[in-house]
Write an enzyme that holds these catalytic residues in place. Structure first.
Site, mmCIF file in Angstrom:
data_model
loop_
_atom_site.group_PDB
_atom_site.id
_atom_site.type_symbol
_atom_site.label_atom_id
_atom_site.label_comp_id
_atom_site.label_asym_id
_atom_site.label_seq_id
_atom_site.Cartn_x
_atom_site.Cartn_y
_atom_site.Cartn_z
ATOM 1 N N PRO A 2 6.150 13.543 -49.167
ATOM 2 C CA PRO A 2 6.612 12.168 -49.350
ATOM 3 C C PRO A 2 6.665 11.437 -48.009
ATOM 4 C CG PRO A 2 8.013 13.708 -50.547
ATOM 5 C CD PRO A 2 7.110 14.527 -49.674
ATOM 6 N N GLU A 3 6.004 10.287 -47.951
ATOM 7 C CA GLU A 3 6.020 9.492 -46.724
ATOM 8 C C GLU A 3 6.999 8.333 -46.902
ATOM 9 O OE1 GLU A 3 2.363 8.749 -44.739
ATOM 10 O OE2 GLU A 3 1.370 10.497 -45.585
ATOM 11 N N HIS A 91 13.842 25.260 -58.997
ATOM 12 C CA HIS A 91 13.948 24.665 -57.668
ATOM 13 C C HIS A 91 14.911 23.485 -57.622
ATOM 14 C CE1 HIS A 91 10.733 27.322 -56.484
ATOM 15 N NE2 HIS A 91 9.943 26.824 -57.414
ATOM 16 N N ARG A 110 9.664 23.970 -51.885
ATOM 17 C CA ARG A 110 9.361 24.687 -50.646
ATOM 18 C C ARG A 110 10.574 24.813 -49.730
ATOM 19 N NH1 ARG A 110 3.625 22.555 -48.421
ATOM 20 N NH2 ARG A 110 3.858 24.458 -47.180
ATOM 21 N N LYS A 151 -1.739 6.562 -21.858
ATOM 22 C CA LYS A 151 -1.820 7.644 -22.838
ATOM 23 C C LYS A 151 -3.273 8.036 -23.094
ATOM 24 C CE LYS A 151 2.623 7.814 -24.101
ATOM 25 N NZ LYS A 151 3.475 9.013 -23.972
#
Length: 270
Positions: A2-3, A91, A110, A151
């Site tokens: 999930p973002e 879960h 997980r 960078k």
């Protein structure tokens, strides 16, 4: 994983069911998440009222009068609002039963997520050093330009650094770089201010659209059968390696960067 848009969609979905409600019972079936669930979580929460459901980056805050629970969904976790007697699945690790009779249920196959108690969420070690929110006024092209000077890292990796800006995960980095016309391997320090203006706007546009679509394609946060709506139907490059670019028709290339799939158009992105 999930973002940020999926986390924000979850926050928006559960908040109306939780805010102003008092926790009557806490059940922790498995405390062994990424960090152990506090042994005294039930004692801290039972009898307290949820004042707000907030978000910082991919972390959700359940805000109480006497502290805050920091919730992270991990790689595959979810928060559901259960209104019936649906029994917990394998879960389903944590239940918060509220005085309305509904249950806020945390599922994490997980076990990479977390439920942590804190008195000061914004200074918690997980939160304190995060960069600005991508949809806030603090995030803009000049910020990216300033932080990128010198960078040598690829711009995609730079954009996904949570110290630079939070919540731009792999999917949305691919999409934003395509919209801005920037090659994902270009060195961050070699990109001009004008192009960073375009990239910042592309990030805002992409994430805003994903949040809106997550909300409109979400069937239901109630009971156990609803699934968050992801942005897949509108993706321009991610997951489309080898297919034609929707802008120029050229074949999209797919490479691996930091063990993540990266898709770009060799003609549109420089």
């Amino acid at each position: 994983m999930p973002e940020l848009p999926e986390v924000e969609t979850t926050r928006q979905g559960i908040a109306p069911h939780c805010e102003g409600r008092t926790v009557t019972r806490v059940t922790v079936r498995n405390p062994k998440l990424r960090w152990p669930v506090p042994d005294d979580l039930a004692a801290r929460l039972e009898g307290q009222t949820i004042r707000a459901v907030d978000r910082r980056a991919k972390y959700m805050f359940l805000v109480f009068d006497r502290g805050t629970v920091i919730v992270h969904l991990g790689m595959s976790g979810s928060l559901r609002v259960i209104t019936d007697n649906t029994p917990p699945l394998t879960h389903d690790h944590i239940d918060l039963v509220l005085d309305s009779g509904i249950t806020l249920r945390f599922n994490d196959p997980r076990r990479f997520g977390c439920w942590l108690w804190t008195d000061a969420p914004l200074t918690h070690p997980l939160i304190a050093h995060l960069g600005p929110e991508p949809l806030s006024g603090d995030f803009n092209g000049p910020l990216l330009f300033r932080l990128s000077r010198g960078k040598q890292t690829p711009v995609k990796s730079f954009l996904m650094d949570n110290r630079v800006v939070v919540g731009v995960g792999n999917i949305y980095a691919n999409e934003a770089l395509f919209k801005a016309g920037i090659h994902p391997r270009r060195k961050a320090g070699r990109i001009s201010l004008d192009r960073y203006h375009r990239l910042a706007e592309a990030v805002r546009e992409t994430l805003s659209a994903a949040i809106l679509m997550g909300g409109t394609t979400l069937r239901d946060f109630v009971n156990s059968d609803g699934k968050p709506g992801y942005f897949a139907q509108s993706l321009l490059v991610y997951g489309r390696g080898g297919e034609s670019c929707k802008h120029c028709g050229s074949p999209l290339k797919e490479i691996r960067m930091n063990n993540r799939s990266t898709v770009y158009c060799p003609k549109c992105q420089r």
